[in-house]
Design an enzyme around this catalytic site. Structure first.
Site, PDB file in Angstrom:
ATOM      1  N   THR A 243       0.816  -1.209   0.000  1.00  0.00           N
ATOM      2  CA  THR A 243       0.000   0.000   0.000  1.00  0.00           C
ATOM      3  C   THR A 243       0.850   1.259   0.000  1.00  0.00           C
ATOM      4  O   THR A 243       1.981   1.269   0.477  1.00  0.00           O
ATOM      5  CB  THR A 243      -0.933   0.034   1.223  1.00  0.00           C
ATOM      6  OG1 THR A 243      -0.143  -0.036   2.424  1.00  0.00           O
ATOM      7  CG2 THR A 243      -1.923  -1.112   1.179  1.00  0.00           C
TER       8      THR A 243
ATOM      9  N   ASN B  76       0.843   4.775   1.678  1.00  0.00           N
ATOM     10  CA  ASN B  76       0.262   5.422   2.858  1.00  0.00           C
ATOM     11  C   ASN B  76       0.383   6.935   2.742  1.00  0.00           C
ATOM     12  O   ASN B  76       1.389   7.458   2.273  1.00  0.00           O
ATOM     13  CB  ASN B  76       0.992   4.954   4.124  1.00  0.00           C
ATOM     14  CG  ASN B  76       0.774   3.465   4.388  1.00  0.00           C
ATOM     15  OD1 ASN B  76      -0.117   3.091   5.120  1.00  0.00           O
ATOM     16  ND2 ASN B  76       1.601   2.630   3.767  1.00  0.00           N
TER      17      ASN B  76
ATOM     18  N   GLU C 141      -4.476   4.297   3.679  1.00  0.00           N
ATOM     19  CA  GLU C 141      -3.540   3.482   2.903  1.00  0.00           C
ATOM     20  C   GLU C 141      -4.237   2.938   1.662  1.00  0.00           C
ATOM     21  O   GLU C 141      -5.384   2.504   1.716  1.00  0.00           O
ATOM     22  CB  GLU C 141      -2.941   2.351   3.746  1.00  0.00           C
ATOM     23  CG  GLU C 141      -3.918   1.455   4.449  1.00  0.00           C
ATOM     24  CD  GLU C 141      -3.198   0.376   5.267  1.00  0.00           C
ATOM     25  OE1 GLU C 141      -1.996   0.158   5.048  1.00  0.00           O
ATOM     26  OE2 GLU C 141      -3.863  -0.240   6.110  1.00  0.00           O
TER      27      GLU C 141
END
Length: 308
Positions: free
Chosen positions: A206, A208, A253
């Site tokens: 992910t 963030n 995220e």
């Protein structure tokens, strides 16, 4: 687009068509006001001016309430420029400015602009204790040489388009309906920062971002679009606290569904297209991984049907 912070900085105007508001979100209602002001200015040979304020008045008058805007200052300017606004008068909002009654505001700020046409919204008031209602402003205009045009509210699916209604929809997670009131998807821009690395460990790396200084949807999983340098990726975004892994601060995220890449340190625009589900606590990491895989499928379906 020229942005100034005092009437003097506008220069000598032969005549002005003005609309006044916070324009937080620059939603469809705001757009109607601005387009009408531009239209009137063109028809009558006036200079169109959008008058707004910073900080948001609620942040000054009620700081304890922690008011969050719908858009950042930078995004608001970009949206106004995209509408073709040539001049923005952004007055610094202070308690002293808030203390002016309507008559004093007109005399000290509007008259020096050589105001000829004022275009306002259905719920507009001006001055201390909201004393400058449209009837009062029309009386003042008759004395000083300007007229007031008040627009009807803009309705979408039976809902009055307003910053208040948008905060409610976004706060409930109904980002799809909010988009129809905004005329675009709600979103923000922010730097991609390092997270705890759990997403990569689950097979879903992910990007963030720090919690932005704008209204965020309620905690949950959303179908989103992530844009960087003009390229948009379909994505799934979690706004939440990762309850499966204990107590955590609220975070944002995003898992890119295509062409995942290292975005650390870069500015990414995130737009919320639709809500997939609420945030959940899972009994195991495997259960979470299975749910995320389903989230990806659900997000793809929502993104494929997106109107914008």
């Amino acid at each position: 687009m020229k942005i100034v912070h005092s009437v003097d900085a506008l220069g000598a105007l032969a005549g002005a068509a003005v609309t006044i508001g916070n324009f937080d979100g620059v939603h469809l209602g705001h757009q109607a006001l601005i387009r009408r002001t531009l239209e009137v200015a063109t028809q009558e040979g006036l200079t169109p001016v959008v008058m707004t304020f910073w900080p948001h008045p609620r942040q000054v008058l009620f700081p304890e309430r922690g008011h969050m805007p719908l858009t950042t200052r930078e995004d608001r300017f970009a949206l106004l420029e995209a509408l073709g606004v040539p001049f923005v008068l952004e007055l610094p909002f202070t308690r002293e400015l808030a203390s002016l009654d309507a008559g004093t505001f007109v005399q000290t700020i509007l008259e020096p602009m050589h105001l000829r046409r004022l275009v306002v919204g259905y719920d507009f008031t001006l001055g201390r204790n909201r004393g400058g209602q449209v009837t009062v402003l029309r009386e003042l205009g008759a004395l000083t040489g300007f007229t007031v045009e008040q627009l009807e509210p803009v309705l979408v699916e039976g809902t009055v388009v307003s910053s208040t209604s948008l905060r409610g929809l976004i706060g409930q997670g109904d980002v799809a309906r909010a988009a129809r009131l905004l005329g675009r998807f709600h979103g923000f821009s922010g730097e991609v920062v390092h997270g705890d690395g759990r997403g990569a460990g689950l097979g879903f790396p992910t990007a963030n971002q720090r919690k932005p200084e704008v209204v965020l949807p309620v905690e949950g999983v959303y179908a989103t679009r992530a844009t960087l340098e003009g390229h948009a990726w379909p994505a799934v975004t979690c706004v939440g606290r990762k309850p499966t892994f204990g107590d955590n601060e609220l975070g944002v995220e995003t898992f890119l569904l295509e062409d995942g890449k290292n975005l650390y340190g870069q500015m990414m625009r995130l737009e919320f297209v639709g809500r997939v589900r609420g945030e959940e606590r899972f009994a195991s990491v495997d259960a979470l991984k299975q749910r995320i895989a389903q989230d990806v499928k659900d997000a793809r379906s929502l993104l494929a049907r997106a109107a914008f």
